[in-house]
Motif scaffolding. Structure first.
Motif, PDB file in Angstrom:
ATOM      1  N   GLY A   1       0.857  -1.176   0.000  1.00  0.00           N
ATOM      2  CA  GLY A   1       0.000   0.000   0.000  1.00  0.00           C
ATOM      3  C   GLY A   1       0.898   1.233   0.000  1.00  0.00           C
ATOM      4  O   GLY A   1       1.804   1.342   0.822  1.00  0.00           O
TER       5      GLY A   1
ATOM      6  N   LEU B   1       4.646 -10.178   0.441  1.00  0.00           N
ATOM      7  CA  LEU B   1       3.888 -10.240   1.696  1.00  0.00           C
ATOM      8  C   LEU B   1       2.523 -10.904   1.547  1.00  0.00           C
ATOM      9  O   LEU B   1       1.799 -11.080   2.529  1.00  0.00           O
ATOM     10  CB  LEU B   1       3.721  -8.831   2.301  1.00  0.00           C
TER      11      LEU B   1
ATOM     12  N   VAL C   1       0.042 -11.966   4.774  1.00  0.00           N
ATOM     13  CA  VAL C   1      -1.184 -11.199   5.030  1.00  0.00           C
ATOM     14  C   VAL C   1      -2.408 -12.119   4.922  1.00  0.00           C
ATOM     15  O   VAL C   1      -3.346 -12.032   5.724  1.00  0.00           O
ATOM     16  CB  VAL C   1      -1.290  -9.997   4.063  1.00  0.00           C
TER      17      VAL C   1
ATOM     18  N   ARG D   1      -3.647  -9.453  -5.559  1.00  0.00           N
ATOM     19  CA  ARG D   1      -2.599 -10.385  -5.143  1.00  0.00           C
ATOM     20  C   ARG D   1      -2.931 -11.026  -3.795  1.00  0.00           C
ATOM     21  O   ARG D   1      -2.879 -12.252  -3.638  1.00  0.00           O
ATOM     22  CB  ARG D   1      -1.255  -9.648  -5.048  1.00  0.00           C
TER      23      ARG D   1
ATOM     24  N   SER E   1     -13.248  -5.030 -12.135  1.00  0.00           N
ATOM     25  CA  SER E   1     -13.198  -5.912 -13.312  1.00  0.00           C
ATOM     26  C   SER E   1     -13.171  -7.358 -12.862  1.00  0.00           C
ATOM     27  O   SER E   1     -12.421  -7.722 -11.947  1.00  0.00           O
ATOM     28  CB  SER E   1     -11.958  -5.630 -14.170  1.00  0.00           C
TER      29      SER E   1
ATOM     30  N   GLU F   1     -12.008   6.157  -4.340  1.00  0.00           N
ATOM     31  CA  GLU F   1     -13.243   5.381  -4.592  1.00  0.00           C
ATOM     32  C   GLU F   1     -13.591   4.428  -3.451  1.00  0.00           C
ATOM     33  O   GLU F   1     -14.738   3.993  -3.345  1.00  0.00           O
ATOM     34  CB  GLU F   1     -13.115   4.545  -5.873  1.00  0.00           C
TER      35      GLU F   1
ATOM     36  N   HIS G   1      -2.495  -3.695  13.269  1.00  0.00           N
ATOM     37  CA  HIS G   1      -1.913  -3.636  11.919  1.00  0.00           C
ATOM     38  C   HIS G   1      -0.678  -4.548  11.825  1.00  0.00           C
ATOM     39  O   HIS G   1       0.434  -4.079  11.557  1.00  0.00           O
ATOM     40  CB  HIS G   1      -1.558  -2.190  11.552  1.00  0.00           C
TER      41      HIS G   1
END
Ligand code: NDP
Length: 320
Positions: free
Chosen positions: A72, A95, A99, A151, A173, A205, A276
């Motif tokens: 990110g 990662l 994650v 991913r 998409s 968005e 986090h």
């Protein structure tokens, strides 16, 4: 000598490996007022930890590359960098599995109350009071919706398959390479599933797209898991939904204003909270650190970044 700027708290492996190849200058935060004339003149690359505002890019006229630690990079003004010909790289792929593993752990913790059960044992309650209560929720029979199937989302979906749950997703998409049901809107996905896993990036968005309406569609058996960014969930709407039992539980690794976590969230027994940590193992953070440094080395030695972000002027160029 090529000079790299390191800003704030830096992963030790980044510092060590950058120091082996380059001259290092360090400052405490990405604040243009800390950029001395010497720094402005010398710095051509920097390692960023998801904080690189436009003003900082402007303050470094010779900057060629921002190597971001993390997949990110919402804290890096990548468009502004692109307009000034500055490459931005991130740390994709290395990662994904960590994650995804953490996401499955958080999902099970939330649904089966495992942290609460362990606290019960540690507090001596098992011996004193007896068995921990049955978890009202179970993964059995669930229909899991992934909001984001990039991913990391794909790795989460693959891990969910052996749990024998239904898997659907919403992205803008449809992916041609998966058989999971695609829903063209988040609302339609939330309506269809009872478990929603959020793994989309922070973009204009995606801001607070998990709101009252989506939580109501998820329904009273609904579980929300967020491992993307806190930005995507309206925390006020989530707290309200949990208070009114609009949904059954939530598991969050990310928050809108980290490290601040709204105190109301800590009052719910059906909520699992993590600070986090989805990618936070030594092995994965080392791999991320290596990719940051390898991007810098590859750029300065071969003129080729390894993992440029899509906005960067280099993205999509195969001619180098
Ligand atoms: P990818 O770019 O590979 O995937 C992003 C996915 O989100 C794609 O499926 C994309 O599909 C979808 N998406 C993006 N925008 C929208 C939108 N507006 N509406 C619906 N779907 C959308 O990213 P990664 O999987 O590598 O990472 C995702 C995010 O996870 C990162 O950006 C980061 O913020 C977060 N993250 C959190 C970590 C943690 O520690 N908790 C660790 C690592 C990452 P499409 O483009 O078709 O819409």
């Amino acid at each position: 000598m090529t000079t790299i700027l390191l800003i704030g708290r830096v992963h030790p492996r980044v510092r060590q490996r950058v120091a082996e190849r380059f001259e290092i200058i360090e400052i405490a935060k990405p604040d243009p007022s800390l950029v001395t004339p010497e720094i402005a003149a010398k710095v051509v690359g920097l390692a960023s930890f998801n904080a690189m505002p436009a003003a900082m890019i402007d303050a470094l006229p010779n900057l060629k590359i921002v190597a971001n630690f993390g997949v990110g990079y919402d804290g890096v003004d990548a468009r502004h960098a692109a307009q000034h010909g500055v490459i931005v790289t991130n740390t994709p792929d290395v990662l994904d599995e960590e994650v995804a593993d953490t996401t499955i752990g958080l999902l099970l913790n939330t649904i089966r109350l495992l942290p609460q059960a362990e606290n019960w044992l540690r507090a001596g309650e098992w011996e004193k009071t007896g068995s921990f209560r049955l978890s009202p929720l179970s993964l059995r029979g669930r229909h899991v919706g992934l909001y984001g199937l990039g991913r990391i989302g794909l790795q989460i979906a693959r891990r969910l398959e052996p749990f024998n749950v239904r898997i659907s997703y919403h992205t803008r998409s449809q992916r041609p390479d998966v058989n999971y049901t695609h829903y063209p809107s988040l609302a339609a996905l939330a309506e269809a599933v009872d478990t929603l896993i959020c793994i989309v990036p922070k973009t204009p968005e995606t801001r607070q797209t998990i709101n009252r309406d989506i939580l109501e569609r998820l329904g009273s058996n609904g579980v929300l898991i967020n491992v993307g960014r806190g930005w995507t969930v309206s925390e006020d709407d989530l707290i309200d939904a949990l208070s009114r039992k609009v949904i059954a539980g939530a598991g969050l690794d990310v928050f809108e204003d980290e490290p601040h976590v709204p105190s109301a969230l800590m009052t719910f027994d059906n909520v699992s909270l993590l600070p986090h940590v989805a990618s936070a193992s030594v092995i994965t953070r080392n791999a991320m650190a290596d990719l940051v440094v390898d991007n810098l080395i590859s750029w300065f030695e071969k003129g080729q970044p390894l993992t440029p972000v899509p906005e960067t002027p280099f993205a999509g160029r195969s001619d180098g």
